[in-house]
Design a protein around this motif. Structure first.
Motif, PDB file in Angstrom:
ATOM      1  N   GLU A 170       0.747  -1.403  -0.033  1.00  0.00           N
ATOM      2  CA  GLU A 170      -0.080  -0.033   0.097  1.00  0.00           C
ATOM      3  C   GLU A 170       0.807   1.194   0.093  1.00  0.00           C
ATOM      4  O   GLU A 170       0.598   2.279  -0.598  1.00  0.00           O
ATOM      5  N   MET A 171       2.089   1.108   0.584  1.00  0.00           N
ATOM      6  CA  MET A 171       3.091   2.585   0.541  1.00  0.00           C
ATOM      7  C   MET A 171       3.656   2.624  -0.628  1.00  0.00           C
ATOM      8  O   MET A 171       4.204   3.521  -0.945  1.00  0.00           O
ATOM      9  N   ARG A 172       3.618   1.580  -1.491  1.00  0.00           N
ATOM     10  CA  ARG A 172       4.418   1.746  -2.766  1.00  0.00           C
ATOM     11  C   ARG A 172       3.589   2.582  -3.620  1.00  0.00           C
ATOM     12  O   ARG A 172       2.240   2.497  -3.720  1.00  0.00           O
ATOM     13  N   MET A 173       4.432   3.308  -4.477  1.00  0.00           N
ATOM     14  CA  MET A 173       3.630   4.464  -5.672  1.00  0.00           C
ATOM     15  C   MET A 173       4.109   3.764  -7.004  1.00  0.00           C
ATOM     16  O   MET A 173       4.996   3.273  -7.260  1.00  0.00           O
ATOM     17  N   ALA A 174       2.983   3.342  -7.857  1.00  0.00           N
ATOM     18  CA  ALA A 174       3.096   2.746  -9.037  1.00  0.00           C
ATOM     19  C   ALA A 174       3.816   3.677 -10.062  1.00  0.00           C
ATOM     20  O   ALA A 174       3.563   5.024  -9.642  1.00  0.00           O
ATOM     21  N   TRP A 175       4.388   3.033 -11.063  1.00  0.00           N
ATOM     22  CA  TRP A 175       5.161   4.019 -11.937  1.00  0.00           C
ATOM     23  C   TRP A 175       4.162   4.984 -12.446  1.00  0.00           C
ATOM     24  O   TRP A 175       4.676   6.503 -12.701  1.00  0.00           O
ATOM     25  N   TYR A 176       3.026   4.855 -12.717  1.00  0.00           N
ATOM     26  CA  TYR A 176       1.985   5.479 -13.317  1.00  0.00           C
ATOM     27  C   TYR A 176       1.137   6.475 -12.227  1.00  0.00           C
ATOM     28  O   TYR A 176       0.597   7.219 -13.097  1.00  0.00           O
ATOM     29  N   ASP A 177       1.301   6.308 -11.196  1.00  0.00           N
ATOM     30  CA  ASP A 177       0.546   7.341 -10.156  1.00  0.00           C
ATOM     31  C   ASP A 177       0.825   8.645 -10.359  1.00  0.00           C
ATOM     32  O   ASP A 177       2.026   9.049 -10.565  1.00  0.00           O
ATOM     33  N   LEU A 230      11.750  -1.569 -13.659  1.00  0.00           N
ATOM     34  CA  LEU A 230      11.744  -2.454 -12.354  1.00  0.00           C
ATOM     35  C   LEU A 230      10.685  -3.008 -12.193  1.00  0.00           C
ATOM     36  O   LEU A 230      10.613  -4.204 -11.718  1.00  0.00           O
ATOM     37  N   GLU A 231       9.666  -2.337 -11.976  1.00  0.00           N
ATOM     38  CA  GLU A 231       8.033  -3.060 -11.856  1.00  0.00           C
ATOM     39  C   GLU A 231       7.821  -4.134 -12.759  1.00  0.00           C
ATOM     40  O   GLU A 231       7.097  -5.075 -12.491  1.00  0.00           O
ATOM     41  N   ALA A 253      15.786  -6.986 -14.255  1.00  0.00           N
ATOM     42  CA  ALA A 253      16.680  -7.145 -13.186  1.00  0.00           C
ATOM     43  C   ALA A 253      17.453  -5.761 -13.151  1.00  0.00           C
ATOM     44  O   ALA A 253      17.835  -5.245 -14.096  1.00  0.00           O
ATOM     45  N   PRO A 254      17.731  -5.097 -12.089  1.00  0.00           N
ATOM     46  CA  PRO A 254      18.208  -3.762 -11.863  1.00  0.00           C
ATOM     47  C   PRO A 254      19.724  -3.844 -12.513  1.00  0.00           C
ATOM     48  O   PRO A 254      20.151  -2.823 -12.808  1.00  0.00           O
ATOM     49  N   PRO A 260      10.433  -1.777  -6.152  1.00  0.00           N
ATOM     50  CA  PRO A 260      11.208  -2.972  -5.910  1.00  0.00           C
ATOM     51  C   PRO A 260      12.422  -2.973  -6.599  1.00  0.00           C
ATOM     52  O   PRO A 260      12.445  -2.825  -7.962  1.00  0.00           O
ATOM     53  N   GLY A 261      13.467  -3.475  -6.063  1.00  0.00           N
ATOM     54  CA  GLY A 261      14.900  -3.487  -6.738  1.00  0.00           C
ATOM     55  C   GLY A 261      15.571  -2.183  -6.862  1.00  0.00           C
ATOM     56  O   GLY A 261      16.780  -2.447  -7.506  1.00  0.00           O
ATOM     57  N   CYS A 262      15.220  -1.288  -6.563  1.00  0.00           N
ATOM     58  CA  CYS A 262      15.818   0.084  -6.724  1.00  0.00           C
ATOM     59  C   CYS A 262      16.941   0.253  -6.111  1.00  0.00           C
ATOM     60  O   CYS A 262      17.988   0.751  -6.469  1.00  0.00           O
ATOM     61  N   ASN A 263      17.308  -0.711  -4.765  1.00  0.00           N
ATOM     62  CA  ASN A 263      18.552  -0.448  -4.125  1.00  0.00           C
ATOM     63  C   ASN A 263      19.756  -1.036  -4.750  1.00  0.00           C
ATOM     64  O   ASN A 263      20.733  -1.079  -4.316  1.00  0.00           O
TER      65      ASN A 263
END
Length: 656
Positions: free
Chosen positions: A11-18, A59-60, A64-65, A91-94
């Motif tokens: 729920e805390m995640r922001m989708a790329w298109y938000d 990423l979404e 793979a990063p 996800p995977g941004c780190n």
């Protein structure tokens, strides 16, 4: 429990298109799946925002990063991309690593199989270190000035890819120089900064099966217009199996002195048939008056394949713009400092103020006057930290403290007190090294101990003995912080900037080792960046300001001779036209740094200042050709770019 926690994280995640609107440019940039995409984006139009959303979508989608390569123009831009993706909860941004092309090239050059293929050590020379090299080559190649010109021509030919043959030389004299230059660099286990990109290009182009050529399947390149042909060719070699998105703006191409090739972004669609061609034109940064001034200015450039005027947004307000002429440079400096002091007294944070000056002859007096008046300030001119000899010596000493076999630093230290860096005596030392296979440190140690005798090396040996004593003293210190205190003492003005960087690095990571500290210092000096959270007035060149924005932007020294700067060489009428157009683009970049933020009481303030005269010595140092000279005083003219911003620009005001 685990499922509930996962649900909350989702729920805390922001989708790329938000927050994106279907059909708007930012959505199109983020969503397109075309394997080739060009984005032309003017200043302040939100290209970084759109590119972050594009990376988030990749990423979404499950890529793979480590298969995604974002190439940014600065290290700070890379850090900003990472921070924004973390904030979005992508996800995977780190595990995502954004790079400048220079840092990517250095990373590749340090791989063992690449070292074996190139036979070169990727240890770039700082500017001050090249002086010893020039002195070592001057006798055989016509003197210091000619050697300097030959070195520049060597790097320029590579950057422009004038010839595809590595090491190509157009004449016998050039070939002889290049041979001796490369032999010097190989012996000293180093390379010119201008060789880093070409060496990677040579490796990739001559090794089509190299793993690096298939390392990524998504490549995103920012500021494409500021890459030179060699850099663009590296991107092409890396993108054979990858989707590529390039972003830039030929109206902001300002790096011809680095051999930037703006036709690369202009002609990219020709070489990539079927690519998406997208653009961003709504200026979400600048006040409307500044946008109108910028459009009027850049419209004077006739060599614009597709003019794209910025669109002002009424919501940004009209801003505050002043154009001030002072009687002389001292009054201009005092006026700029007084204006800044008044702003800070009225509540403007020092970090909200950006001062741009295209010459240190203007910028450095402002910086020093600000410090003298108690205003926190930072000078951000390239390698400004190493302008003074004390700083150069301490920095070279740190390099040898980290690596006793740093041959470049050793060469500089043992030669610095001699005429032409003791070139004649050092040649005898080097000849002995090459005849015996010993290192310079080993030979100098033998000379110092008296077990070896080489004529005319007394001065070199004395400086070597002093060096050994100082290194022994540093080694005896209890920790790295003590080493920094010894090399860059508190209160020593000449090494103040180096100390600030080093102390900051240790404070951030108390466990940092000497090698890492040196690496970070080298990066900070050779590729200086502006941190995201700044608390000082920043003073820098207009070139350096690329990618920045500030609620208050002051451009000082707006005179003909600096804006535009007079060309060094004789140019044809067409070459002069192209030269002046780049100078106009530079001013365009400068004035569009100002940022309006009405919600936080920041209307966006742009102040342009210039002098009627300055001491002739200052003008000559800055490379300014005055309108005329009056008894040792250079009489100056306002930059013609001021008039080109009419009718949107306010009238200039004379300040007594």
């Amino acid at each position: 429990m685990g499922e509930r926690r996962l649900g909350r994280i989702w729920e805390m995640r922001m989708a790329w298109y938000d927050g994106l609107t279907v059909g708007r440019p930012a959505y199109s940039i983020a969503s397109t799946t075309n394997p080739r995409v060009r984005v032309v984006a003017g200043p302040g139009t939100g290209k970084s925002y759109a590119m972050k959303r594009r990376v988030a979508r990749l990423l979404e989608s499950g890529i793979a990063p480590d298969l995604i390569l974002p190439v940014t123009f600065t290290r700070v831009a890379a850090q900003d991309l990472h921070r924004e993706l973390v904030n979005m909860g992508i996800p995977g941004c780190n595990a995502l690593n954004a790079h400048t092309l220079h840092s990517l090239a250095l990373r590749m050059l340090t791989r063992n199989h690449v070292l074996a293929a190139t036979g070169r050590v990727p240890r770039p020379l700082n500017d001050f270190e090249t002086e010893a090299m020039v002195c070592d080559l001057m006798t055989a190649h016509g003197g210091k000035k000619i050697v300097g010109n030959l070195k520049q021509a060597y790097e320029a030919a590579w950057a422009r890819l004038n010839h595809q043959t590595p090491g190509y030389a157009p004449s016998a004299a050039d070939a002889a120089f290049q041979h001796d230059l490369l032999e010097w660099l190989r012996f000293h286990e180093a390379m010119l900064i201008g060789e880093v990109i070409p060496e990677v290009y040579r490796y990739l182009s001559t090794n089509p099966a190299a793993p690096e050529r298939a390392e990524f399947n998504q490549i995103l390149v920012d500021e494409f217009q500021d890459l030179n042909k060699a850099e663009q060719a590296i991107i092409e070699l890396l993108s054979g199996a990858a989707d590529v998105c390039i972003v830039g703006d030929d109206d902001q191409s300002i790096y011809s002195f680095k051999h930037a090739h703006p036709d690369g972004i202009r002609d990219w669609l020709v070489l990539n048939a079927g690519a998406d061609d997208l653009s961003l034109v709504d200026c979400q940064r600048c006040p409307t008056r500044v946008v109108d001034m910028a459009n009027a200015l850049i419209a004077h450039n006739v060599h614009r394949p597709v003019p794209r005027p910025l669109v002002p947004l009424v919501a940004k307000g009209s801003g505050v713009v002043s154009i001030l002429q002072y009687p002389n440079l001292n009054r201009e400096v005092a006026g700029v400092v007084a204006t800044i002091q008044q702003m800070i007294a009225l509540g403007t944070p020092a970090g909200d103020i950006l001062v741009l000056a295209q010459s240190r002859a203007v910028g450095t007096p402002i910086y020093e006057a600000l410090l003298a008046s108690g205003v926190p300030a930072r000078s951000e001119y390239t390698e400004a930290e190493l302008e003074r000899q004390a700083a150069q010596y301490s920095f070279a000493l740190l390099k040898l403290f980290v690596n006793q076999d740093d041959r470049v630093a050793l060469r500089w230290i043992v030669g610095r007190n001699g005429n032409n860096f003791h070139a004649a005596g050092y040649k005898r030392v080097r000849d002995h090294c090459e005849a015996t296979g010993l290192s310079p440190w080993q030979v100098l140690s033998q000379l110092s101990a008296g077990t070896l005798s080489i004529p005319h090396t007394g001065g070199i040996v004395r400086d070597f003995d002093t060096l050994v004593a100082e290194l022994n003293a540093l080694t005896a210190l209890p920790d790295l912080a003590s080493v920094v205190d010894a090399l860059f003492p508190t209160g020593q003005a000449d090494t103040r900037e180096l100390r600030d960087i080093a102390v900051g690095l240790i404070a951030t990571d108390p466990t940092i080792d000497a090698q890492s500290l040196l690496s970070e210092l080298v990066a900070a000096i050779t590729q200086p960046e502006i941190p995201a959270n700044i608390q000082e007035v920043r003073i820098m060149s207009l070139h350096k300001s690329k990618g920045l924005s500030s609620p208050v932007t002051i451009i000082a020294g707006c005179v003909n001779g600096l804006l535009p700067r007079a060309p060094k060489n004789t140019l044809t009428p067409l070459e002069r036209q192209h030269y002046d157009e780049e100078q106009r683009r530079l001013f365009f970049v400068g004035i569009t740094r100002v940022k309006a933020d009405l919600a936080n009481g920041k209307p966006g303030t742009l102040i342009l200042t210039y002098s009627q005269e300055m001491p002739l010595a200052n003008a000559m140092k800055a490379g300014i050709t005055p309108a005329y000279v009056n008894y040792g005083t250079a009489v100056l003219q306002a930059s013609r770019f001021i008039a080109e911003m009419a009718p949107s620009a306010p009238a200039a005001v004379a300040v007594p």
